[in-house]
Design an enzyme around this catalytic site. Sequence first.
Site, PDB file in Angstrom:
ATOM      1  CG  ASP A 281      -2.164   0.942   0.916  1.00  0.00           C
ATOM      2  OD1 ASP A 281      -2.116   1.718  -0.075  1.00  0.00           O
ATOM      3  OD2 ASP A 281      -3.141   0.921   1.687  1.00  0.00           O
TER       4      ASP A 281
HETATM    5  C1  BGC Z   1      -4.973   3.417   0.042  1.00  0.00           C
HETATM    6  C2  BGC Z   1      -5.210   2.348  -0.986  1.00  0.00           C
HETATM    7  C3  BGC Z   1      -5.100   2.933  -2.372  1.00  0.00           C
HETATM    8  C4  BGC Z   1      -3.754   3.600  -2.525  1.00  0.00           C
HETATM    9  C5  BGC Z   1      -3.518   4.181  -3.908  1.00  0.00           C
HETATM   10  C6  BGC Z   1      -3.722   4.221  -0.229  1.00  0.00           C
HETATM   11  O1  BGC Z   1      -3.641   5.332   0.590  1.00  0.00           O
HETATM   12  O2  BGC Z   1      -4.899   2.820   1.320  1.00  0.00           O
HETATM   13  O3  BGC Z   1      -6.453   1.759  -0.779  1.00  0.00           O
HETATM   14  O4  BGC Z   1      -5.288   1.941  -3.326  1.00  0.00           O
HETATM   15  O5  BGC Z   1      -3.654   4.641  -1.577  1.00  0.00           O
HETATM   16  O6  BGC Z   1      -4.327   5.263  -4.147  1.00  0.00           O
END
Ligand code: BGC
Length: 730
Positions: A281
């Site tokens: 993530d």
């Molecule tokens: C979130 C994810 C997301 C990623 C990319 C993160 O902050 O937890 O769910 O896919 O950002 O945008």
Amino acid sequence: MNRDNLLVKQPFDPGCYTEQVNQLLERMTVREKVGQLNLDHVSDSGDLTDCNLGERSSMEAEAEKVRRGLVGTMLMKGREEANYFQKVAVEESRLGIPLLFGFDVIHGHKTVFPVPLGGASTWDPQMLEEAEEYAAREAYADGINWIYAPMIDLCRDPRWGRVAEGAGEDPLLGSLIAQAKVRGLQTVNPETGYPYVAACFKHFCGYGLSQGGRDYEECETSPRTLFMDYMKPYQAAVDAGALSTMSAFSVLNGQAVTGSRYYLTEVLREQFGFRGFVCSDYGAVKELVHHRVAADRKEAAAQALLAGVDEDMGSHAFADYCEALYEEDQRFAEAVDEAVRRILSVKFAVGLFEFPYFPEEAEKYMLAPEAREAARNVGRHSIVLLKNQEKILPLSPSKKYFLTGPLSDNVEEMPGAWAQYHPGTNVISVKMALEEAGLDFLQSDGCPFTGKYCFDSQDDSGFAKALKMAEECDEIIYVCGEKAAWSGENRGRVSIDLPKQQYRYLRELKKTGRKIISVLMCGRAMSCQELAESSDALVLAWHLGTEAGHSIADVLLGSYSPSGRLPITFPCYTGQVPYYHSWLSSGRSRESLIRYKDGENGPLYPFGYGLSYAEITYDAVHISRNRWKADETIRLEVVLTNHSEMDAYEVVQAYYQDVVSSLPTPDRKLCGFTKILVPAGSTVKAQMLIPVERLALMTLDLKEVVEPGEFILFVGRDSMCGESARIVVE
Ligand code: BGC
């Protein structure tokens, strides 16, 4: 849970590209290998590392990185920009390896569908699978071939803002939806014979356990509960052939997941059989430093790589350190090679080496009439009727209504938590839809969202005018609830009730003596007791997306009888959470012993709850026999009669209780459901198949076992339904 029951064919087995992948790997320099593990974020603000689409020079700086093979995937959207970078990758880099372009498409792309928690209220995995097909096609048309969805974190604490993104509290419903969504997103593009996009289910694992509803915080539960419930949707997504997953940024049961070999390799790959690649993530690799399990970003990169992270999103740690690690130690060299293999396999599996570009014709998918119609349909199936005293709904063409509330003519908030890229231009508000339908009504917001966070508003300047209008009408439709930005990432709430100002206004409306039909929009379960008590009817409409107004009007006007059922318990008070239907039986029953000094035990609305306009009765449940073996499947039948003049869908639900078991088991737990159309004035037979394996308990060494003995089945319209049958498992 019976895996056969969830198993679908895996047409995109990444393993079948081993030869091509190995040939390519042999030709790659270490730097090029590490490049494949690096995700660059091309954002409008250009804040992170790489480039700012607004400035041509930065575009070129990024293109130069791509040309040198230093980038494997990108977080961005935009067909033209994607094709621009793709051309550089394919035609100007030494090995011509195409890029994956990832983006968050959580509930539709241009055509926005209901927030996932709302969609889960359809109890219709097939319908959600089709919705994801539209999302995948639109995303592809917008230069996206990798989608950070489905979000399938099971959650039992609606204070957590991200509860909106998942399917609620139950592992069976959550697993069937997870599997359907993976299949829908990985729909095959008939033009290429490959899926439009690779799905990336998230956030592996246990992120929905964030303590106190505070995002990014510790997640904690017993291993038994983790595997019995929280892990199920992930396993289902793996079984459905998901090509990638995202490692959670949280600490789960004492381990930072992104640095945990136990979770990312032993559980995910060795136990669940995952064969795609793992992306961290955003920033999760460098956050290992903040968790203080790595001294610096190099150590964090080393730890994440060995744990099983293949792609680094948002930390730039792999890009900065993996080359050095590769030379330092054979273990890292092997891990890098393996990660490259996995990423390349997925690139082959989505056909990028044959079809790297996004065709212009794909534009035809954007906001196509069929997509909007599908969104409207999912929307009306997502609506849950919570109260309908004296059958005040459907609305009557002979009455005059006062439409009011902060969301009564609002297009900005309706798209919901993850649709921030699509401001409300194409969105239908409730007012627009009711006007289109020719209803006789006046409208004024009365109580708009004001103030910095809109929770603390004292602004009653609109009350007087609105109340005067209310006096001119027969009944009131009060559209209230949450702003879209009150749920989603890092949007926890300490109170899951309506803001005070919306209650102050409701009390004034109540004084007019008019009946009140409330429409509640939100991205979480709400403890809206006063709203429920003060309203004659209560319609839960979540945030329904582009077609919200139409879907709501269809239900309010009675052209569709509500069929949505709660995928999460609505508690009476915030202080009751976590609250869910499958608690382990207590030594002192909840019915007989009140636990709180200042409130009740029971929920406001239980899991599975939802009313219909039709009056549907259930006859006795029929099961062909009462003794079963653990590997058999129970066929259960129940006859339903619709006594009204309106067609309606009914969601027949089955729960079970293991009467005596070696370990505590749930008081009751969902073990099957089926959604069936019961035409007006007719009788139909609903059938349900329940593999006996679904009645298994989780042992302390994390094995699922169906213990011989007696089981009670409860079949009915929600989780409070009465006992229907007893069976014996031999
Ligand atoms: C979130 C994810 C997301 C990623 C990319 C993160 O902050 O937890 O769910 O896919 O950002 O945008």
